[in-house]
Design an enzyme around this catalytic site. Structure first.
Site, PDB file in Angstrom:
ATOM      1  N   ASN A  51       0.894  -1.128   0.085  1.00  0.00           N
ATOM      2  CA  ASN A  51       0.030   0.085   0.023  1.00  0.00           C
ATOM      3  C   ASN A  51       0.891   1.196  -0.031  1.00  0.00           C
ATOM      4  O   ASN A  51       1.436   1.458   1.119  1.00  0.00           O
ATOM      5  CB  ASN A  51      -0.903  -0.173   1.286  1.00  0.00           C
ATOM      6  CG  ASN A  51      -1.796   1.128   1.325  1.00  0.00           C
ATOM      7  OD1 ASN A  51      -1.803   1.904   0.493  1.00  0.00           O
ATOM      8  ND2 ASN A  51      -2.371   1.250   2.682  1.00  0.00           N
TER       9      ASN A  51
ATOM     10  N   LYS B  41       0.270   4.090  -0.210  1.00  0.00           N
ATOM     11  CA  LYS B  41      -0.412   5.381   0.317  1.00  0.00           C
ATOM     12  C   LYS B  41      -0.203   6.629  -0.710  1.00  0.00           C
ATOM     13  O   LYS B  41      -0.549   6.407  -1.965  1.00  0.00           O
ATOM     14  CB  LYS B  41      -0.038   5.548   1.717  1.00  0.00           C
ATOM     15  CG  LYS B  41      -0.007   4.623   2.390  1.00  0.00           C
ATOM     16  CD  LYS B  41      -0.229   4.758   4.161  1.00  0.00           C
ATOM     17  CE  LYS B  41      -0.131   3.200   4.662  1.00  0.00           C
ATOM     18  NZ  LYS B  41      -0.370   3.589   6.112  1.00  0.00           N
TER      19      LYS B  41
ATOM     20  N   HIS C 150      -9.737   1.184   4.101  1.00  0.00           N
ATOM     21  CA  HIS C 150      -8.566   1.038   4.799  1.00  0.00           C
ATOM     22  C   HIS C 150      -8.705   2.006   6.012  1.00  0.00           C
ATOM     23  O   HIS C 150      -9.392   3.255   5.855  1.00  0.00           O
ATOM     24  CB  HIS C 150      -7.510   1.772   4.046  1.00  0.00           C
ATOM     25  CG  HIS C 150      -6.288   1.802   4.662  1.00  0.00           C
ATOM     26  ND1 HIS C 150      -5.499   2.708   5.529  1.00  0.00           N
ATOM     27  CD2 HIS C 150      -4.994   0.821   4.716  1.00  0.00           C
ATOM     28  CE1 HIS C 150      -4.409   2.628   5.903  1.00  0.00           C
ATOM     29  NE2 HIS C 150      -4.334   1.380   5.300  1.00  0.00           N
TER      30      HIS C 150
ATOM     31  N   GLU D 283      -7.331   4.751   7.115  1.00  0.00           N
ATOM     32  CA  GLU D 283      -7.000   6.195   6.853  1.00  0.00           C
ATOM     33  C   GLU D 283      -8.294   6.521   6.247  1.00  0.00           C
ATOM     34  O   GLU D 283      -8.704   7.724   6.386  1.00  0.00           O
ATOM     35  CB  GLU D 283      -5.772   5.996   6.148  1.00  0.00           C
ATOM     36  CG  GLU D 283      -4.726   6.123   6.980  1.00  0.00           C
ATOM     37  CD  GLU D 283      -3.332   5.345   6.456  1.00  0.00           C
ATOM     38  OE1 GLU D 283      -3.152   5.559   5.089  1.00  0.00           O
ATOM     39  OE2 GLU D 283      -2.442   5.073   7.299  1.00  0.00           O
TER      40      GLU D 283
ATOM     41  N   GLU E 161      -6.151  -5.119  10.000  1.00  0.00           N
ATOM     42  CA  GLU E 161      -5.037  -4.035  10.289  1.00  0.00           C
ATOM     43  C   GLU E 161      -5.581  -3.288  11.675  1.00  0.00           C
ATOM     44  O   GLU E 161      -6.110  -2.360  11.423  1.00  0.00           O
ATOM     45  CB  GLU E 161      -5.067  -3.048   9.246  1.00  0.00           C
ATOM     46  CG  GLU E 161      -4.499  -3.504   7.981  1.00  0.00           C
ATOM     47  CD  GLU E 161      -3.895  -2.695   7.128  1.00  0.00           C
ATOM     48  OE1 GLU E 161      -2.610  -2.593   6.692  1.00  0.00           O
ATOM     49  OE2 GLU E 161      -4.351  -1.507   6.779  1.00  0.00           O
TER      50      GLU E 161
ATOM     51  N   GLY F 219       1.636   2.425  10.658  1.00  0.00           N
ATOM     52  CA  GLY F 219       2.628   3.388  10.710  1.00  0.00           C
ATOM     53  C   GLY F 219       3.036   3.780  11.958  1.00  0.00           C
ATOM     54  O   GLY F 219       3.929   4.846  12.205  1.00  0.00           O
TER      55      GLY F 219
ATOM     56  N   SER G  29       2.863  -2.166  10.377  1.00  0.00           N
ATOM     57  CA  SER G  29       4.157  -2.349  10.807  1.00  0.00           C
ATOM     58  C   SER G  29       4.767  -3.521  10.425  1.00  0.00           C
ATOM     59  O   SER G  29       5.900  -3.937  11.150  1.00  0.00           O
ATOM     60  CB  SER G  29       4.549  -1.913  12.207  1.00  0.00           C
ATOM     61  OG  SER G  29       3.903  -0.500  12.384  1.00  0.00           O
TER      62      SER G  29
END
Ligand code: PGA
Length: 256
Positions: A11, A13, A101, A103, A171, A177, A217
């Site tokens: 990903n 991003k 996702h 985010e 996730e 992150g 991570s």
């Protein structure tokens, strides 16, 4: 264990220009040959910024490497300024697309109902959705992990077409992150919950064929022990997918 391929997904991003994307993939492709992707036991997918999709398609066509968008709208096309059309994604032959996702859920306020429509429309146009689920730190600390991910799964799959494939990614939001990775046991535990919920929703065949990726991570030094968990069928990787070297290491770490 059911016969599922191991899926390693990048990903990117909001990183990499079209020029950078092509340079990366040209370095990646010759080295990816040794992964034996054509045998179908392992899959590699790049989820790239929308602005890179066309050059990525041009670069990867004819290879065994998959690619797709990080998001799309839930209507096929129309007056939706700034959104990505699932129909256009299908026309440029994108094999997959991320949905929900964390985010997107937290920064862009996407809710389960919207995500269910995205899963549906992607399946309608022939693209395989990868639905992402995961709890926040607060939810985990309150002991709500199971409730949250079961709800996200059930709601996200509410409109799915049972005859078409999809993928899942677990996730935990607190591991994305942050450098703080779920322990292999925590990851497996969540995957067991998701697998059981899939069994309840769609039966054995659905639960057994649908891969569940872990994301948050994942790095070359923790990948092998996460991959060794029986219910982990792959990785969804942000930071460590941005360099060819570290992403290749993760592709090699995947079992099967
Ligand atoms: P990370 O991101 O690997 O940088 O934690 C994972 C993701 O957001 O998909």
């Amino acid at each position: 264990m059911a016969d599922r391929a191991f899926v390693v997904a990048a990903n990117w991003k909001m990183y990499k220009s079209p020029t950078e994307a092509v340079a990366y993939l040209k370095e990646f492709l010759p080295q990816a040959k040794e992964l034996g992707l054509e045998l179908g036991r392992k899959k590699v997918i790049f989820f790239v910024p929308a602005i890179d999709l066309w050059v990525v398609q041009q670069t990867l066509r004819g290879s065994a490497v998959g690619w797709g968008a990080q998001n799309c709208y839930f209507e096929k096309q129309g007056a939706f300024t700034g959104e990505t059309s699932p129909q256009v994604l299908a026309e440029i032959t994108a094999p997959s697309c991320l949905v929900g996702h964390s985010e997107r859920r937290t920064l862009f306020h996407e809710v389960d109902e919207m995500l269910a429509k995205k899963v549906r429309v992607l399946q309608e146009v022939g693209i395989e959705p990868m639905l992402c689920v995961g709890e926040t730190l607060e939810e985990r600390e309150k002991g709500l992990t199971g409730d949250v991910i079961r709800r996200q799964l059930r709601e996200g799959l509410k409109l799915r077409d049972a005859s078409k494939p999809l993928m899942l990614a677990y996730e935990p939001v607190w591991a994305i992150g942050t450098g703080r990775v779920a322990t292999p046991a925590q990851a497996n535990e969540a995957h067991v919950i998701l697998r059981a919920e899939m069994r309840a929703i769609g039966g054995d065949e659905f639960a057994d064929r649908t891969p569940i990726l872990y994301g948050g991570s994942v790095k070359p030094d923790n990948a092998a022990e996460i991959a060794a968990q029986p219910e982990v069928d792959g990785f969804l990787v942000g930071g460590a997918s941005l360099q060819v070297e570290s992403f290749l290491a993760l592709c090699r770490a995947g079992k099967r």
